[in-house]
Design a protein around this motif. Structure first.
Motif, PDB file in Angstrom:
ATOM      1  N   UNK A  40       0.738  -1.234   0.029  1.00  0.00           N
ATOM      2  CA  UNK A  40      -0.085  -0.106  -0.090  1.00  0.00           C
ATOM      3  C   UNK A  40       0.818   1.345  -0.027  1.00  0.00           C
ATOM      4  N   UNK A  41       2.027   0.995   0.700  1.00  0.00           N
ATOM      5  CA  UNK A  41       2.897   2.227   0.717  1.00  0.00           C
ATOM      6  C   UNK A  41       3.562   2.686  -0.631  1.00  0.00           C
ATOM      7  N   UNK A  42       4.073   1.551  -1.069  1.00  0.00           N
ATOM      8  CA  UNK A  42       4.499   1.856  -2.449  1.00  0.00           C
ATOM      9  C   UNK A  42       3.433   2.240  -3.607  1.00  0.00           C
ATOM     10  N   UNK A  43       2.252   1.820  -3.377  1.00  0.00           N
ATOM     11  CA  UNK A  43       1.424   2.407  -4.301  1.00  0.00           C
ATOM     12  C   UNK A  43       0.966   3.775  -4.193  1.00  0.00           C
ATOM     13  N   UNK A  44       0.691   4.000  -2.731  1.00  0.00           N
ATOM     14  CA  UNK A  44       0.436   5.477  -2.498  1.00  0.00           C
ATOM     15  C   UNK A  44       1.569   6.593  -2.921  1.00  0.00           C
ATOM     16  N   UNK A  45       2.578   5.965  -2.910  1.00  0.00           N
ATOM     17  CA  UNK A  45       3.777   6.883  -2.909  1.00  0.00           C
ATOM     18  C   UNK A  45       3.983   7.040  -4.744  1.00  0.00           C
ATOM     19  N   UNK A  46       3.706   5.768  -5.124  1.00  0.00           N
ATOM     20  CA  UNK A  46       3.575   6.145  -6.800  1.00  0.00           C
ATOM     21  C   UNK A  46       2.459   7.020  -7.076  1.00  0.00           C
ATOM     22  N   UNK A  47       1.526   6.935  -6.469  1.00  0.00           N
ATOM     23  CA  UNK A  47       0.157   7.764  -6.811  1.00  0.00           C
ATOM     24  C   UNK A  47       0.607   9.437  -6.478  1.00  0.00           C
ATOM     25  N   UNK A  48       1.368   9.523  -5.218  1.00  0.00           N
ATOM     26  CA  UNK A  48       1.864  10.937  -5.117  1.00  0.00           C
ATOM     27  C   UNK A  48       2.844  11.263  -6.045  1.00  0.00           C
ATOM     28  N   UNK A  49       3.539  10.455  -6.706  1.00  0.00           N
ATOM     29  CA  UNK A  49       4.338  10.856  -7.624  1.00  0.00           C
ATOM     30  C   UNK A  49       3.658  11.215  -8.920  1.00  0.00           C
ATOM     31  N   UNK A  50       2.794  10.258  -9.332  1.00  0.00           N
ATOM     32  CA  UNK A  50       1.877  10.757 -10.513  1.00  0.00           C
ATOM     33  C   UNK A  50       1.276  12.233 -10.439  1.00  0.00           C
ATOM     34  N   UNK A  51       0.724  12.474  -9.192  1.00  0.00           N
ATOM     35  CA  UNK A  51       0.430  13.657  -8.772  1.00  0.00           C
ATOM     36  C   UNK A  51       1.163  14.980  -8.956  1.00  0.00           C
ATOM     37  N   UNK A  52       2.370  14.723  -8.606  1.00  0.00           N
ATOM     38  CA  UNK A  52       3.543  15.650  -8.601  1.00  0.00           C
ATOM     39  C   UNK A  52       3.768  15.795 -10.104  1.00  0.00           C
ATOM     40  N   UNK A  53       3.982  14.874 -10.747  1.00  0.00           N
ATOM     41  CA  UNK A  53       4.158  14.967 -12.156  1.00  0.00           C
ATOM     42  C   UNK A  53       3.055  15.789 -13.067  1.00  0.00           C
ATOM     43  N   UNK A  54       1.815  15.405 -12.599  1.00  0.00           N
ATOM     44  CA  UNK A  54       0.737  16.249 -13.088  1.00  0.00           C
ATOM     45  C   UNK A  54       1.069  17.804 -12.879  1.00  0.00           C
ATOM     46  N   UNK A  55       1.465  18.239 -11.803  1.00  0.00           N
ATOM     47  CA  UNK A  55       1.576  19.500 -11.337  1.00  0.00           C
ATOM     48  C   UNK A  55       2.616  20.137 -12.031  1.00  0.00           C
ATOM     49  N   UNK A  56       3.673  19.251 -12.298  1.00  0.00           N
ATOM     50  CA  UNK A  56       4.806  19.881 -13.091  1.00  0.00           C
ATOM     51  C   UNK A  56       4.377  19.968 -14.589  1.00  0.00           C
ATOM     52  N   UNK A  57       3.667  19.056 -15.193  1.00  0.00           N
ATOM     53  CA  UNK A  57       3.003  19.314 -16.605  1.00  0.00           C
ATOM     54  C   UNK A  57       2.185  20.551 -16.509  1.00  0.00           C
TER      55      UNK A  57
END
Lengths: 118, 118
Positions: free
Chosen positions: A80-97
């Motif tokens: 779950x931690x790995x998953x949520x971290x990956x989601x957080x990363x996806x969110x950050x990537x979206x912000x950068x875009x």
DNA sequence: CTAGGACCTGACGCTAACGTCAGGTGCAAA
DNA sequence: TTTGCACCTGACGTTAGCGTCAGGTCCTAG
């Protein structure tokens, strides 16, 4: 290898390495004289930390993920931690875009004006 | 509008808004009693700042880009700054993708083991 | 055995982006 | 006119991730 060599090979400062150890991210044995001795694998490990730092993770967060990294994340919590971290990363990537897109608007708007001038 | 209203509408703290003004990112007029008065457009402006902060830009950097943002980036220097910032963003995005990929490896490796168990 | 570069442990310094008092004022409603 | 909430200006506190001495030890080449 000793700390100076690890620093050279991994591209971070000696101070940073001692800090990582202090935060529980790195392990080392000690020589009779009290000097740190690292495994060769520490080089890749430190480089991985750099990648995670660059991605915006904190030392604390990396330390939390360490069990997943070392054992491969076997328990449900770790998954779950790995998953949520990956989601957080996806969110950050979206912000950068988003930010990149906003800058693009400014750039192309300016180009448009330059063209008008012609 | 006054600072509290701006804070509510833009979703940041009053302290943060004062800090932005201090850093030259926001302007305001003052009432006879000395209280700050902001334009309605400040709401979007602050939200834009949040986007840039989220993308890893510093207040200083945002302040440097402000002329480009306000005037649309007319001079060559400003164009160059916008371009280089966009490139920096692209670089950061790549780093995030790298980190995300590393996490994926851990996740899928673990899944693979789970499947083996079946 | 000795020089001197590498390493050791504190421990203080630094920056960014605010949080959080403290002590005092503005302003709008009752 | 009196609440009393919003706002004001300092100014110190906080966190992360190290940088940078200081003062002392280890280790290895010569």
């Amino acid at each position: 290898m000793r700390i100076g060599e690890l620093a050279r090979q991994s591209g971070v400062s000696v101070r940073a390495l001692r800090y990582y150890e202090e935060q529980g991210l790195l392990e080392s044995t000690r020589t009779a004289g009290g000097q740190r001795e690292f495994e060769n694998s520490a080089v890749d490990r430190v480089r991985f930390f750099q990648t995670l730092y660059a991605a915006g993770l904190s030392s604390r967060r990396i330390a939390e993920l360490l069990p997943c990294i070392d054992t491969g994340g076997t328990t449900k919590e770790q998954q779950a931690m790995l998953q949520s971290e990956r989601e957080a990363l996806a969110h950050r990537i979206a912000e950068l875009h988003e930010a990149s897109a906003r800058l693009d608007v400014l750039i192309t708007a300016s180009n448009a004006r330059s063209l008008e001038a012609v």
